[in-house]
Enzyme design. Structure first.
Site, PDB file in Angstrom:
ATOM      1  N   HIS A 167      11.174  -9.096  22.826  1.00  0.00           N
ATOM      2  CA  HIS A 167      10.977  -8.419  21.550  1.00  0.00           C
ATOM      3  C   HIS A 167      10.715  -9.459  20.455  1.00  0.00           C
ATOM      4  O   HIS A 167      11.459 -10.422  20.311  1.00  0.00           O
ATOM      5  CB  HIS A 167      12.231  -7.608  21.203  1.00  0.00           C
ATOM      6  N   SER A 186       8.447  -1.862  16.334  1.00  0.00           N
ATOM      7  CA  SER A 186       9.872  -1.723  16.571  1.00  0.00           C
ATOM      8  C   SER A 186      10.417  -0.465  15.881  1.00  0.00           C
ATOM      9  O   SER A 186       9.949   0.639  16.156  1.00  0.00           O
ATOM     10  CB  SER A 186      10.587  -3.003  16.116  1.00  0.00           C
ATOM     11  N   ASP A 236      12.726  -6.527  27.125  1.00  0.00           N
ATOM     12  CA  ASP A 236      13.101  -5.913  25.855  1.00  0.00           C
ATOM     13  C   ASP A 236      13.892  -4.658  26.174  1.00  0.00           C
ATOM     14  O   ASP A 236      13.453  -3.841  26.989  1.00  0.00           O
ATOM     15  CB  ASP A 236      11.817  -5.561  25.079  1.00  0.00           C
TER      16      ASP A 236
END
Length: 330
Positions: A290, A160, A260
């Site tokens: 996510h 991320s 996502d």
């Protein structure tokens, strides 16, 4: 939410157990995460792994940087290394967030894992977090002999925001003439502050991460009023580098989740790397959102985890222990 997105059935069943990320109350979010992480670390099985911490010099005029080290017990070096950068929207997290994953990598790869504790936004906006990551990598290489690390076999791994930092670090290390890294493994990377891709526009209600959280995190990292302007550095948002700016980077593996907001910027980055002549592999993991890595029992996650480990094994040029692979921490 459910009917709009075709989540993998095992992931959909686990959704009620997955906490949402609420960045508007940052103090509460940090406290909640810290309690969860402390419990997970206390319960973790560290057998076969020596866990230690070292401090290395920080950026000029800044505090030192903590590295949390995971070393396979009784294995002689020099070892390949994974330089790990945790996620958390630039605003949350610590090396301990990925404790289980770092233990798994250490065991499965027979590698040293060094997880960096970088300063967080908004208190410390760009470039402080990235400079901390660079200082940590430099410190790891400078102490490679003492730590038993093969400096030519260091791969970057990030999740991320951590993957965005890893991509920025690859650019920074290239442009500063080192330290050299052999690979960049980018998991659900946050790469583009403009939030203009189809997935960034569409996914406003997805679990864990959505357009609102992405906007909050970029504002914290860049400073309010900067996101989407012409003043954003490609070191902060690597999607800004363009094809020409990506030439000469180490090979990459990019994995993205289907539902996502960050999905399309990861796909676009992999395509740009290829256009720049950089070897890149892209994997879109179907039916996922996510942070779906947390659902460790789901077949789709087990398959993706096994691939992630094998990709790193190949990148590091090793043939570490081959055992059944457990969960990845994302």
């Amino acid at each position: 939410m459910g009917p709009r997105h075709r989540f993998d059935p095992e992931l959909a069943a686990a959704l009620p157990l997955i906490p949402e990320v609420e960045l508007l109350d940052l103090d509460a979010a940090r406290a909640s995460q810290a309690a969860q992480v402390a419990a997970a670390v206390a319960a973790a099985d560290t057998s076969g792994v020596d866990v230690a911490e070292i401090g290395v010099p920080g950026p000029a005029g800044a505090p030192g940087v903590r590295l949390r080290l995971y070393r396979p017990h009784g294995v002689r070096g020099p070892l390949p290394a994974v330089y790990a950068i945790h996620g958390g929207g630039f605003m949350l997290g610590s090396p301990e967030v990925d404790h289980d994953w770092n233990l798994l990598l250490c065991r499965r790869l027979g590698a040293l894992v060094a997880s960096v504790d970088y300063r967080l936004a908004p208190e410390h906006p760009f470039p402080a977090p990235l400079e901390d990551c660079y200082a940590g990598l430099r410190g790891l290489v400078e102490r490679a002999g003492e730590l038993g690390v093969a400096p030519e076999r260091i791969a970057l791994w990030g999740d991320s925001a951590g993957a965005g930092l890893a991509a920025g670090l690859a650019l920074l290390a290239r442009d500063r003439g080192g330290p050299a890294v052999c690979f960049q493994h980018l998991c659900s990377p946050a790469l583009d502050d403009r939030l203009s891709t189809p997935s960034a526009r569409r996914f406003t209600d997805t679990p864990v991460w959505n357009r609102r959280n992405a906007a909050i995190s970029w504002d914290a990292y860049l400073g309010h009023g900067v996101r989407g302007t012409a003043d954003v550095s490609p070191y902060a948002a690597p999607a800004r580098a363009g094809v020409i700016g990506l030439a000469g980077l180490p090979p990459a593996y990019v994995s993205v989740m289907e539902f996502d907001p960050l999905r399309d910027e990861g796909i676009d980055y992999a395509r740009a790397l290829l256009a720049a002549g950089v070897s890149a592999e892209l994997h879109l993991i179907p039916g996922t959102f996510h942070g779906a890595w947390a659902v460790e029992h789901a077949a789709v996650i087990r398959r993706a985890t096994a691939e992630a480990v094998e990709v790193l094994r190949g990148a590091l040029g090793g043939s570490g222990p081959v055992e059944p692979v457990g969960p990845v921490r994302g």
